[in-house]
Design a protein around this motif. Sequence first.
Motif, PDB file in Angstrom:
ATOM      1  N   LEU A  18       0.811  -1.218   0.000  1.00 19.30           N
ATOM      2  CA  LEU A  18       0.000   0.000   0.000  1.00 19.30           C
ATOM      3  C   LEU A  18       0.842   1.265   0.000  1.00 19.30           C
ATOM      4  CD1 LEU A  18      -2.642  -1.028   2.714  1.00 19.30           C
ATOM      5  CD2 LEU A  18      -2.814  -1.300   0.229  1.00 19.30           C
ATOM      6  N   ALA A  19       2.127   1.157   0.314  1.00 19.65           N
ATOM      7  CA  ALA A  19       2.980   2.327   0.503  1.00 19.65           C
ATOM      8  C   ALA A  19       3.011   3.204  -0.746  1.00 19.65           C
ATOM      9  CB  ALA A  19       4.393   1.895   0.881  1.00 19.65           C
ATOM     10  N   GLY A  20       2.848   4.500  -0.528  1.00 21.92           N
ATOM     11  CA  GLY A  20       2.906   5.473  -1.607  1.00 21.92           C
ATOM     12  C   GLY A  20       1.607   5.668  -2.352  1.00 21.92           C
ATOM     13  N   ARG A  21       0.608   4.856  -2.079  1.00 26.56           N
ATOM     14  CA  ARG A  21      -0.688   4.979  -2.743  1.00 26.56           C
ATOM     15  C   ARG A  21      -1.609   5.884  -1.923  1.00 26.56           C
ATOM     16  NH1 ARG A  21      -1.318   1.028  -6.739  1.00 26.56           N
ATOM     17  NH2 ARG A  21       0.349  -0.544  -6.747  1.00 26.56           N
ATOM     18  N   VAL A  22      -2.726   6.264  -2.535  1.00 29.25           N
ATOM     19  CA  VAL A  22      -3.663   7.201  -1.909  1.00 29.25           C
ATOM     20  C   VAL A  22      -4.893   6.455  -1.427  1.00 29.25           C
ATOM     21  CG1 VAL A  22      -5.123   9.237  -2.272  1.00 29.25           C
ATOM     22  CG2 VAL A  22      -2.842   9.115  -3.331  1.00 29.25           C
ATOM     23  N   ASP A  42       0.046   4.329   8.672  1.00 25.04           N
ATOM     24  CA  ASP A  42       1.170   3.533   9.170  1.00 25.04           C
ATOM     25  C   ASP A  42       1.728   2.610   8.089  1.00 25.04           C
ATOM     26  OD1 ASP A  42       1.089   4.638  11.697  1.00 25.04           O
ATOM     27  OD2 ASP A  42      -0.126   3.027  12.573  1.00 25.04           O
ATOM     28  N   ALA A  43       0.854   2.181   7.164  1.00 24.80           N
ATOM     29  CA  ALA A  43       1.276   1.302   6.067  1.00 24.80           C
ATOM     30  C   ALA A  43       1.928   2.080   4.933  1.00 24.80           C
ATOM     31  CB  ALA A  43       0.090   0.508   5.544  1.00 24.80           C
ATOM     32  N   GLY A  44       2.045   3.402   5.084  1.00 21.56           N
ATOM     33  CA  GLY A  44       2.725   4.204   4.085  1.00 21.56           C
ATOM     34  C   GLY A  44       1.826   4.877   3.082  1.00 21.56           C
ATOM     35  N   MET A  45       0.502   4.822   3.301  1.00 17.32           N
ATOM     36  CA  MET A  45      -0.415   5.440   2.353  1.00 17.32           C
ATOM     37  C   MET A  45      -0.551   6.938   2.620  1.00 17.32           C
ATOM     38  SD  MET A  45      -3.485   2.694   1.682  1.00 17.32           S
ATOM     39  CE  MET A  45      -3.650   3.269  -0.020  1.00 17.32           C
ATOM     40  N   LEU A  46      -0.877   7.684   1.577  1.00 15.37           N
ATOM     41  CA  LEU A  46      -1.275   9.076   1.704  1.00 15.37           C
ATOM     42  C   LEU A  46      -2.790   9.057   1.917  1.00 15.37           C
ATOM     43  CD1 LEU A  46       1.350   8.895  -0.141  1.00 15.37           C
ATOM     44  CD2 LEU A  46       0.659  11.129  -1.019  1.00 15.37           C
ATOM     45  N   VAL A  47      -3.260   9.623   3.002  1.00 14.51           N
ATOM     46  CA  VAL A  47      -4.641   9.411   3.426  1.00 14.51           C
ATOM     47  C   VAL A  47      -5.437  10.710   3.375  1.00 14.51           C
ATOM     48  CG1 VAL A  47      -6.145   8.538   5.247  1.00 14.51           C
ATOM     49  CG2 VAL A  47      -3.869   7.543   4.932  1.00 14.51           C
ATOM     50  N   ALA A  48      -6.587  10.651   2.715  1.00 11.70           N
ATOM     51  CA  ALA A  48      -7.551  11.752   2.729  1.00 11.70           C
ATOM     52  C   ALA A  48      -8.694  11.372   3.653  1.00 11.70           C
ATOM     53  CB  ALA A  48      -8.077  12.035   1.326  1.00 11.70           C
ATOM     54  N   LEU A  49      -8.945  12.207   4.648  1.00 13.13           N
ATOM     55  CA  LEU A  49     -10.005  11.959   5.623  1.00 13.13           C
ATOM     56  C   LEU A  49     -11.193  12.857   5.286  1.00 13.13           C
ATOM     57  CD1 LEU A  49      -7.012  12.060   7.171  1.00 13.13           C
ATOM     58  CD2 LEU A  49      -8.411  11.328   9.107  1.00 13.13           C
ATOM     59  N   ILE A  50     -12.354  12.232   5.113  1.00 15.96           N
ATOM     60  CA  ILE A  50     -13.579  12.958   4.821  1.00 15.96           C
ATOM     61  C   ILE A  50     -14.523  12.797   6.005  1.00 15.96           C
ATOM     62  CG2 ILE A  50     -15.636  13.017   3.345  1.00 15.96           C
ATOM     63  CD1 ILE A  50     -13.913  12.250   0.994  1.00 15.96           C
ATOM     64  N   GLY A  90      -5.865  16.148  -7.034  1.00 13.35           N
ATOM     65  CA  GLY A  90      -4.895  17.186  -7.335  1.00 13.35           C
ATOM     66  C   GLY A  90      -3.807  17.313  -6.282  1.00 13.35           C
ATOM     67  N   ALA A  91      -4.164  17.088  -5.018  1.00 18.89           N
ATOM     68  CA  ALA A  91      -3.203  17.276  -3.929  1.00 18.89           C
ATOM     69  C   ALA A  91      -2.364  16.042  -3.639  1.00 18.89           C
ATOM     70  CB  ALA A  91      -3.949  17.693  -2.656  1.00 18.89           C
ATOM     71  N   LEU A  92      -2.998  14.853  -3.686  1.00 12.19           N
ATOM     72  CA  LEU A  92      -2.303  13.629  -3.302  1.00 12.19           C
ATOM     73  C   LEU A  92      -2.085  12.669  -4.463  1.00 12.19           C
ATOM     74  CD1 LEU A  92      -4.122  12.767   0.083  1.00 12.19           C
ATOM     75  CD2 LEU A  92      -2.009  14.083  -0.249  1.00 12.19           C
ATOM     76  N   GLY A  93      -2.933  12.771  -5.483  1.00 13.38           N
ATOM     77  CA  GLY A  93      -2.923  11.808  -6.573  1.00 13.38           C
ATOM     78  C   GLY A  93      -4.223  11.025  -6.584  1.00 13.38           C
ATOM     79  N   PRO A  94      -4.468  10.239  -7.641  1.00 11.06           N
ATOM     80  CA  PRO A  94      -5.713   9.473  -7.734  1.00 11.06           C
ATOM     81  C   PRO A  94      -5.790   8.390  -6.665  1.00 11.06           C
ATOM     82  CG  PRO A  94      -4.204   8.827  -9.475  1.00 11.06           C
ATOM     83  CD  PRO A  94      -3.589  10.022  -8.807  1.00 11.06           C
ATOM     84  N   ALA A  95      -6.985   8.158  -6.174  1.00  6.90           N
ATOM     85  CA  ALA A  95      -7.192   7.195  -5.095  1.00  6.90           C
ATOM     86  C   ALA A  95      -7.016   5.765  -5.591  1.00  6.90           C
ATOM     87  CB  ALA A  95      -8.579   7.372  -4.490  1.00  6.90           C
TER      88      ALA A  95
END
Length: 311
Positions: A18-22, A42-50, A90-95
């Motif tokens: 999962l590391a580096g993914r959104v 913790d697994a290295g993901m970029l996380v968007a919280l809604i 736009g900010a993190l990349g495609p989910a």
Amino acid sequence: MSEIPGSGRPRGAAGSPLAGRVAVVTGAARGVGAALARRLSDAGMLVALIGREEATLRRAADSLPGRSLCVETDVTDRDALHRAAHEISGALGPASVVVANAGIATGGPFVHTPADLWQRVIDVNLTGSANTARAFLPQLINTRGYFLQIASTAAFGSSPLMSAYCASKAGVESFALALRGEVEPDGVGVGIAYLHWTGTDMITGADDHPVLRALRRNQPRFARKVHTTAEVSAWLASGITRRARHIYAPPWLRWCQPLRPAFPALVSRLARQELRRQPPSRLTAGVLGAGGRADFDTYRTATHPPPPERP
């Protein structure tokens, strides 16, 4: 939208697929959503919280070790969700991972539940999940990603005094099953997570209702155990890593699937016994948990603003 700068990939995440993914998690201000956001970070993901509670949402994001994003959005607002999807991309990349977790519950007799409250549960839990999928599916198709629908053992057998919640969770299960067949040719995986008793303020609210409390008390000891959000988020994160079609939290729930035809009759029998002691006319109805109350209060303020003061 508020971006939280992070220090990069957390220590120990280097080997994670999962590391580096959104990842996008709805209902992430508290409870399971917040715990899962942390687990994915913790697994290295970029996380968007809604979520709906901006201050609580920001605190949850501030606690994450990696890069994250706060988006205060109502999942029942399709246009707002589409704007959020565009901003996140736009900010993190495609989910690559989207978790439809936002949900509220009401407890009490249907006849005493205000119609707008009953409808709000359906709108957030069921329609909100469909809105989430609609907003992010273009990104998931692009990344050949994974959509996780948070359901519940409420989909196994409806409980009296929770008609809206049970209807919504049965609905999201059916929605996710239908969606799975449609998007698999595009390389998108769809999982359904079945959560049992989880240590959130929603459970505390349910225990305030004598019938719901009795239904849990009459379950076998292992089945009435309340699991922490940390335990549940670990099961969910493991399933996300495997792109699991079904995730059971706790894992023993998988053995309940073949028994599902028997559950409605069993639940109804236990409920009838308790309702003879506590007639529905003596019971009240209301939102369960602080998150649900915050959502409904915001919704009522928006749809029923107070009259202007007279000069």
